[in-house]
Design an enzyme around this catalytic site. Structure first.
Site, short mmCIF file in Angstrom:
data_model
loop_
_atom_site.label_atom_id
_atom_site.label_comp_id
_atom_site.label_asym_id
_atom_site.label_seq_id
_atom_site.Cartn_x
_atom_site.Cartn_y
_atom_site.Cartn_z
N HIS A 262 0.83 -1.20 0.00
CA HIS A 262 0.00 0.00 0.00
C HIS A 262 0.87 1.26 0.00
O HIS A 262 0.69 2.16 -0.84
CB HIS A 262 -0.90 -0.01 1.24
CG HIS A 262 -1.79 1.17 1.37
ND1 HIS A 262 -3.11 1.17 0.98
CD2 HIS A 262 -1.57 2.43 1.87
CE1 HIS A 262 -3.66 2.36 1.21
NE2 HIS A 262 -2.73 3.14 1.76
N GLU A 263 1.81 1.33 0.92
CA GLU A 263 2.65 2.53 1.01
C GLU A 263 3.58 2.67 -0.19
O GLU A 263 3.91 3.79 -0.59
CB GLU A 263 3.44 2.51 2.33
CG GLU A 263 2.59 2.51 3.60
CD GLU A 263 1.59 3.64 3.68
OE1 GLU A 263 1.84 4.71 3.09
OE2 GLU A 263 0.54 3.46 4.34
N HIS A 266 1.82 4.67 -2.76
CA HIS A 266 1.97 6.10 -2.52
C HIS A 266 3.36 6.58 -2.93
O HIS A 266 3.52 7.61 -3.59
CB HIS A 266 1.78 6.41 -1.03
CG HIS A 266 0.36 6.39 -0.56
ND1 HIS A 266 -0.62 7.19 -1.10
CD2 HIS A 266 -0.24 5.69 0.45
CE1 HIS A 266 -1.76 6.99 -0.46
NE2 HIS A 266 -1.55 6.07 0.48
N GLU A 292 -4.79 7.83 -2.98
CA GLU A 292 -5.23 6.54 -2.45
C GLU A 292 -5.58 5.56 -3.57
O GLU A 292 -5.50 4.35 -3.37
CB GLU A 292 -6.42 6.72 -1.51
CG GLU A 292 -6.09 7.44 -0.20
CD GLU A 292 -5.04 6.71 0.64
OE1 GLU A 292 -4.83 5.50 0.44
OE2 GLU A 292 -4.43 7.37 1.50
#
Length: 497
Positions: A262-263, A266, A292
């Protein structure tokens, strides 16, 4: 005009240096700083935030920006967009008294440590007063800026330009209308795929695999690092210094995997912003919803697919030894298991948006006076029971589980649900141009990253979220594709009619 442009660049460089210093201080506060040093760090953050504020609202910069706005036809597209965006930001800030701005930045810097203590001690009362002040400041600031508007509308627009309560109410109604019946069908199957993936893994093995995953996904460790924190996050100093964190839990070893993926979504976005935007105020994501969309795309569309794990599953089994007798098919079903749970960051892809709806309704209720801060643990628990059929046993797994409010990120949570929808709109467009499953099987994630960079990342804030998604897909925000994606995926996994 040239002299004013040159002076604008000088002042913006000075502001960006201060903001980069703030980013480093926040990183230290949330990762390495000893508890006893947090008070001084909070004061440092408040002091430097005030200096950045003073530059942004200085009479000299205001005069320059207003002049350049009048001369917009003579500016380059980047200059024109940067001036317009900064004018909006400057206009927000100059309506907020300096002493209030400084006090708020100190408060949120301090509140993060208080939140961590309250969570560790499982005691909401420790954090309650800080949270009340944070929401009060947000309401007051919104009233300073646009007193005729609903404060939550003002705040939501900061995270997603053009968004408001009316639009989000309808958006969440549509998701709930479709997700809840699908969830009920899955519950009736009474299938527990989670047994496949339960186990324990030493922290050292998780750290090694997280680094491997970051490299595999395409996160550039020459321009970024991965560390650990109580709540995973991404922090950008600039496109050449992007920092991500994850959290390692030995009893929940897959948590760090999906937090890392997930990170990285980003982080890869930030590293992919165009070089020509590097020293401008446009070197950032188009919106938090678009941001997101990238993290949720990597985490769910790629990271929870069979094809992603097919070529690297043996690598995972080497570090996560309890998976040695778990087949890839069993693992796939396990990581896509649907079960209403207490913790948002551990939630499955289907129920995740229900967690966001709870937070959205609470934020809205606090800001419009319906809810009191002192009532939040009870309100939280009631909504968890209503939406998900589960009830927290304590504050730590309930109202204290997220760091966002302690950071002052009121209005951020809807971005996750918007990002879910955007991610599938983007995915459906990508599928028209490339065979994503084949690329994953062939370990060619660089091709996927390149498409995202060329269509999303490089533009930074040059485009609004609406412009970006319309340019890519030919339509605005549309939940239909996301709902169809969920139905198709989980109907196959759970053999639904």
């Amino acid at each position: 005009m040239e002299s004013r442009l040159e002076r604008f660049r000088e002042l913006i460089k000075e502001k960006k240096l201060l903001d980069s210093t703030l980013a480093i201080l926040h990183w230290d506060l949330e990762t390495e700083a000893p508890k006893a040093g947090q008070e001084l760090l909070s004061q440092m953050i408040g002091n430097i935030s005030l200096k950045s504020y003073e530059i942004s609202t200085s009479p000299e910069l205001i005069e320059i920006v207003e002049f350049l706005r009048e001369m917009k036809n003579e500016l380059t597209p980047v200059e024109k967009k940067e001036i317009e965006d900064f004018y909006e930001e400057m206009d927000k800030l100059r309506k907020i008294p300096a002493e209030d701005y400084k006090a708020y930045t100190e408060l949120t810097a301090k509140a993060q440590g208080i939140w961590a203590e309250a969570k560790d001690k499982n005691d909401y009362k420790i954090f309650e007063n800080y949270l009340e002040q944070i929401f009060d400041y947000n309401r007051i600031f919104a009233n300073y800026r646009e007193p005729e508007k609903d404060p939550y509308d003002v705040i939501l627009n900061d995270y997603e330009k053009g968004m408001n309560v009316e639009k989000l109410d309808e958006f969440f109604r549509e998701l709930r209308r479709e997700i809840v019946p699908l969830l009920e069908k899955i519950k009736m199957k009474k299938i527990n795929n989670e047994d496949y993936i339960e186990g324990k893994v030493k922290k050292c093995n998780q750290i090694v695999f997280s680094k491997y995953l970051g490299e595999y996904l395409g996160f550039d460790f020459n321009r970024g690092i991965i560390s650990q924190s109580e709540h995973p996050f991404t922090l950008t100093v600039n496109r050449d210094d992007v920092r991500i964190t994850t959290k390692y839990i030995e009893e929940l070893p897959l948590s760090s995997i999906f937090s890392t993926i997930h990170e990285c979504g980003h982080g890869i976005y930030e590293q992919g912003i165009g070089e020509e935007l590097k020293d401008t105020l446009l070197a950032d994501g188009a919106s938090m919803g678009i941001h997101e969309s990238q993290s949720r795309f990597y985490e769910n569309v790629l990271g929870r697919s069979m094809e992603f794990w097919q070529p690297i599953y043996k690598n995972l089994q080497e570090k996560y030894e309890y998976l040695k007798n778990v087949t890839l098919d069993e693992f796939y079903k396990g990581i896509n298991s649907v079960r209403p749970s207490l913790i948002r960051v551990e939630a499955d892809e289907l129920t995740y948006s229900l967690h966001i709806m709870i937070r959205y309704e609470i934020e809205k209720g606090i800001l419009n006076g319906k809810y009191k801060i002192s009532q939040l643990p009870e309100i939280w628990n009631e909504k968890m029971k209503e939406y998900l059929g589960v009830e927290p046993k304590n504050d730590s797994e309930g109202v204290l589980q997220d760091v966002h409010w302690s950071c002052g990120l009121i209005g951020y949570f809807p971005s996750y649900a918007l990002g879910n929808v955007y991610s599938i709109q983007i995915y459906n467009k990508m599928k028209e141009e490339m065979n994503i499953k084949k690329l994953l099987e062939d370990k060619k994630l660089d091709k996927i990253k390149e498409w995202l960079r060329n269509n999303i990342h490089k533009y930074g804030k040059m485009k609004t979220p609406k412009e970006l998604i319309e340019d890519i897909t030919g339509e605005g925000l549309n939940a239909k594709g996301y709902i169809e994606y969920l139905k198709e995926k989980y109907s196959k996994i759970y053999n639904l009619n």
